[in-house]
Design a protein around this motif. Structure first.
Motif, mmCIF file in Angstrom:
data_model
loop_
_atom_site.group_PDB
_atom_site.id
_atom_site.type_symbol
_atom_site.label_atom_id
_atom_site.label_comp_id
_atom_site.label_asym_id
_atom_site.label_seq_id
_atom_site.Cartn_x
_atom_site.Cartn_y
_atom_site.Cartn_z
ATOM 1 N N HIS A 188 0.815 -1.221 0.000
ATOM 2 C CA HIS A 188 0.000 0.000 0.000
ATOM 3 C C HIS A 188 0.849 1.272 0.000
ATOM 4 N N VAL A 189 0.191 2.345 -0.364
ATOM 5 C CA VAL A 189 0.844 3.658 -0.310
ATOM 6 C C VAL A 189 0.072 4.523 0.688
ATOM 7 N N GLY A 190 0.714 4.892 1.772
ATOM 8 C CA GLY A 190 0.020 5.678 2.796
ATOM 9 C C GLY A 190 0.575 7.079 2.953
ATOM 10 N N CYS A 191 1.689 7.368 2.307
ATOM 11 C CA CYS A 191 2.228 8.722 2.379
ATOM 12 C C CYS A 191 3.090 8.982 1.172
ATOM 13 N N ASP A 192 3.654 10.179 1.098
ATOM 14 C CA ASP A 192 4.541 10.495 -0.019
ATOM 15 C C ASP A 192 5.879 10.997 0.497
ATOM 16 N N PHE A 225 -4.780 -1.613 6.626
ATOM 17 C CA PHE A 225 -4.064 -0.874 5.585
ATOM 18 C C PHE A 225 -2.554 -0.825 5.834
#
Lengths: 159, 786
Positions: A38-42, A103
């Motif tokens: 998953h992608v939870g931040c940048d 998540f």
């Protein structure tokens, strides 16, 4: 500009055309459709995108797909046994309710497995410090810490 | 069947998919012909939009369309509605400025939606979004609510030149003033409830598709309440027939309130999917989440508590300024009013209370419900006052609480609520024991030897869950019902699918609700599946927020189950040639009372679907029932928290060393899940108290805390392992006796932490978050003063 990348993901040889700027996590999610990562931040802080690359945990949002050329990558989809039996760390998360919304979980499990391998018998304090790079907003970490301590033991016992 | 499933620590049914990467979140949904949206957001807190040039963006590779507020207006797309009408003390309705999904004329906060670019890939859309040329005339901005109401402050909306949305009050002001005049002691505090950014780890996302075949839409969206989303979007914004829109909220990675609302992005991708005839997906990156998710809290309050000479509370007076941000988000208006002032009695018999709230527009992201929603703010006011009062009156903080506890139920508070049940002494007593308060002086002494300051703080909170009943809520301004729906579909072979209007985004409904159903029907939990989050499958739903799911959604399921069993009895009576009144249902068996005749649930289900031997003249075939449940009252979970901190006076670093929580959630279905909810809530509460703060630059209105590097949600080593326990006074007005547990920790923790810090330092005031820097400064100021 399109570039071709080839690597091994969860034991399977894969390749694809990506842009030079394509991140490893994008390749995994969008090209391979392995959406467990998953992608939870940048900003490389949440750790939801954690995978194993050549035996080391990496944040797949901080690596270009090209940098993984020829690498051996393990994602959450490749952690359980082929027959579906959970890895001892996954089983510990389930038993100790170490997840809620799920998540952050794949990244947590990937980090936890790596930590347990490298630091068997770690204390609660060490586990908490090791989790600095993985954010969870649901569990308050209490049960994640319990799960990692138990999963760590189970992994050592299974050796 | 073995032991009861109610109260059992059943491992979660949903975990396997999450642990193996098989969860399906909105961004995981990829549709044929998928396109991607990127939003052009205002870089200014307040600016006139003079022109928008699309040409360059439209020519960029892969770009399919660029839309602005003008395009939406031409397409007759309406503004985002607010779901709760507050009527002010002047008798006037609150000011409801237009809230266009894409800005028209003006941008009002950093991150406000100005245009959208749709392209073949996410990268192409984001690249082209940079090429949309917006000519802004930057206007002065105001981000602090107290400053926004001052003369000369920049006005956000024409209809509210003073930036006031409403001034609202609850309680008998004259009686409160009279009580204060007679008081032998008054404790007064000036409190800021710091602004928070929810930060569910899954960023918001929406993916919409339009079908020409039947002129219908499907929207996948990270939402806590898909039916409400659909209702608001179709009826108020897009003017679509509700039955032509399907909203699916698949696996959702945490919500904490931030995914209740109808957001601009959801509306825009849905509308655009028809314009383009292709699915349009938008997924926020974290930076967008920070600027565009609805924020929480942001109150400035002056609160006073009047007491007699024995510390008995006589009256409370509270004045609050609430920042609602630039526009009214879906439930923004009820949070600092209906969900706040009504909780100011806490666990105490304070006979008169007056609360006045002014809600103010500022050039910041909209503020709405965040875990606890009004109740953490109220609890912070009450419990900071009570603890401070105890210190000022030289009373033990537990003793002053005991002197004022409500002891008989039902209890009518002076702020409109009727508590049905509770036992506050039981939770406080248990918490004191669990926290080993008796051993605290020794620990404090030991810490002092190491040069550390140790402090202990209490918080006895109450919350009101499951807002209800609908007609009362309606009279208070709610524009929606507050019931829940459930459906039980028994399959011919006896397994069961349950459809619930509640939505799980981490709460574990697929397990908890299955426990309730399996227990009641006396079948293995494996035979029961819970389905939620899809308007095409579930008859209706109000969704999940306000700790309402088990109390309201769970009860709807129980009501439907009762109907299943009632019909099953009729069928069983026929099969066994007995009178219906003689049939009893027990652990999976329909039995003829006083005989050994019985039919298994599965046999009855089979007869219902293969009705060969069946009373067709009197009874429809099939075994499928639904129920809507509208509660008669709120539920009132309550509890006592004890926090013990240790502070390094040289650095200000504050560690929560022990945290003990004893909650009364009524009956508990799955203690493992409930404990997990408490741990998570406590951590968010400790985050508010120690680490989290949303900060906008007061001049430019730029969001300073716009990443996980600047906005510090707690990490694993910021929090301790918790001690949690429960006491039980079952709710009196729902069949399960349940109250709800999702928000408690976030409600009770902040006051407990701050009370502990002020105890350690011997000071009256401590702003949140009590970061090392803040604590260090207070210690320094205190030394100077001394």
């Amino acid at each position: 500009m399109a570039v071709k990348v080839s690597m091994k993901v969860n034991g399977k040889s894969v390749s694809g055309e990506v842009e030079a700027r394509t991140l490893l996590v994008t390749f995994i999610r969008e090209h391979l459709r392995l959406t467990g990562t998953h992608v939870g931040c940048d900003t490389a802080q949440c750790g939801a995108c954690t995978v194993q690359m050549n035996g080391k945990v990496v944040k797949s949002c901080s690596i270009l797909a090209m940098q993984a050329e020829g690498a051996d990558v393990l994602t959450i989809e490749g952690v359980a046994k082929a027959d579906g039996t959970l890895h001892p760390m996954q089983a510990a998360f389930k038993e100790h309710h170490g997840l809620q919304c799920g998540f952050c979980t794949p990244g947590m499990v990937m980090s936890a497995i790596d930590f347990a391998k490298n630091s068997p018998g770690a204390s609660e304090k060490e586990v908490r410090e090791a989790l600095e790079g993985n954010l969870c907003r649901c569990t308050g970490y209490h049960n994640i810490v319990k799960a990692i301590m138990a999963g760590s033991k189970a992994m050592a016992a299974a050796k | 069947m073995a032991a009861s499933l109610i109260g059992a620590r059943v491992e979660r049914k949903e975990d396997y998919r999450f642990l193996t990467g098989a969860g399906q979140y909105t961004d995981d949904v990829a549709l044929p012909g998928q396109t991607h949206a990127a939003f052009v957001r205002s870089p200014h807190a307040h600016a006139k939009i003079k022109s928008i040039k699309k040409d360059k963006a439209l020519k960029a590779p892969g770009v399919l369309a660029v839309y602005t507020g003008e395009d939406l207006a031409a397409g007759k797309v309406g503004g985002l509605p607010c779901g709760w009408l507050i009527t002010g003390t002047d008798g006037q309705p609150m000011k409801e400025p237009p809230h266009p999904p894409l800005a028209q004329g003006k941008a009002r906060y950093v991150g406000d939606h100005v245009a959208v670019v749709i392209a073949e890939t996410q990268d192409a859309a984001r690249d082209a979004a940079e090429m949309v040329e917006v000519d802004y005339e930057v206007l002065p901005a105001v981000v602090d609510a107290s400053k926004a109401t001052q003369k000369g402050a920049p006005a956000l909306h024409d209809i509210a030149p003073d930036n006031k949305c409403y001034t609202w009050a609850l309680g008998d002001k004259a009686a409160v003033d009279a009580a204060f005049a007679k008081a032998s002691h008054v404790t007064k505090l000036d409190l800021i409830n710091n602004r928070l950014i929810p930060n569910a780890i899954e960023p918001r996302a929406a993916n919409a598709t339009y079908s020409r075949a039947d002129d219908s839409y499907t929207l996948y969206v990270a939402s806590q309440n898909p039916h409400v989303e659909r209702l608001l979007m179709t009826a108020f914004v897009l003017g679509l027939p509700e039955h032509k829109v399907r909203v699916v909220a698949p696996d959702v990675g945490g919500g904490f309130g931030s995914k209740i609302y109808l957001y601009a992005e959801d509306v825009v991708v849905t509308w655009a999917s028809r314009q383009l005839g292709r699915p349009v997906k938008w997924t926020a990156d974290r930076s967008e989440s920070f600027v565009s998710d609805a924020h929480g809290r942001d109150h400035h309050t002056v609160a006073e508590l009047a007491m007699d000479k024995d510390g008995k509370f006589l009256a409370m007076r509270v004045h609050t300024t609430a920042n609602v941000g630039a526009y009214l988000s879906t439930f923004a208006s009820c949070v600092p009013t209906i969900l706040y002032a009504t909780l100011l009695a806490g666990q105490y018999t304070t006979p008169v209370i007056y609360c006045e709230v002014t809600a103010v527009f500022t050039n910041t992201a909209p503020v709405d419900a965040y875990r606890g929603a009004g109740r953490p703010e109220a609890t912070y006011v009450v419990e900071r006052l009570v603890e401070t009062a105890a210190r000022e009156m030289k009373l033990d903080p537990a003793e002053i609480r005991r002197r004022n506890f409500i002891k008989t139920f039902p209890y009518q508070t002076p702020v409109a609520l009727m508590y049905d049940t509770g036992d506050y002494e039981a939770t406080l007593g248990a918490a004191i024991k669990m926290a080993d308060v008796a051993g605290f002086p020794k620990r404090k002494e030991e810490a002092a030897k190491r040069g550390k300051l140790r402090g202990l703080g209490y918080c006895c909170y109450i919350e009101a869950c499951g807002i209800a009943p609908s007609n009362i809520a309606g009279a208070l301004g709610a524009r929606a019902g507050l019931f829940e729906a459930g459906e039980i579909r028994v399959h011919p072979t006896g397994s069961v699918t349950v459809f619930t209007g509640s939505h799980s985004h981490g709460q574990g409904h697929e397990t908890t609700f299955a426990q309730v159903v399996a227990d009641k029907l006396g079948m293995p939990i494996e035979n029961v599946d819970i389905v939620h989050g899809d308007t095409s499958k579930i008859l209706f739903g109000m969704g999940t927020y306000g700790s309402r799911s088990i109390a309201v959604g769970g009860t709807a399921i129980v009501k439907a189950l009762d109907k299943i069993i009632a019909k099953g009895k009729k069928i069983a009576a026929h099969l066994m040639e007995a009178a219906e009144s003689d049939i009893e249902y027990d652990k999976g068996m329909f039995k003829v009372a006083g005989t050994d005749k019985q039919k298994a649930f599965g046999e009855v289900a089979f007869a219902a679907y293969v009705p060969h031997n069946y009373p067709l003249d009197k009874l429809e075939p099939g075994l499928n029932e639904n129920a809507f449940y509208d509660p008669t009252n709120f539920t009132f979970p309550a509890g006592s928290y004890v926090c013990e901190v240790e502070i390094d006076p040289d650095t200000g670093v504050t560690k929560v060393e022990r945290f003990s929580a004893v909650d009364d959630f009524g009956k508990i279905i799955n203690p493992m899940i409930v404990e997990g909810q408490v741990h998570g809530g406590l951590t968010q509460g400790i985050g508010q108290a120690l680490t989290e703060n949303c900060h906008y630059d007061p001049e430019s209105g730029q969001l300073i805390t716009g990443s996980f590097g600047d906005y510090s949600i707690p990490r694993a080593d910021d929090v301790p392992s918790y001690q949690v326990d429960t006491r039980e006074t079952p709710c009196t007005h729902n069949p399960l006796g349940v109250k709800g547990c999702g928000e408690a920790g976030a409600i009770g923790a902040p006051a407990a932490v701050i009370n502990a810090i002020t105890d350690a330092l011997g000071v009256k005031d401590m702003p949140m978050p009590a970061t090392a820097e803040t604590v260090w400064k207070v210690i320094r100021a205190n030394r100077k003063a001394a």
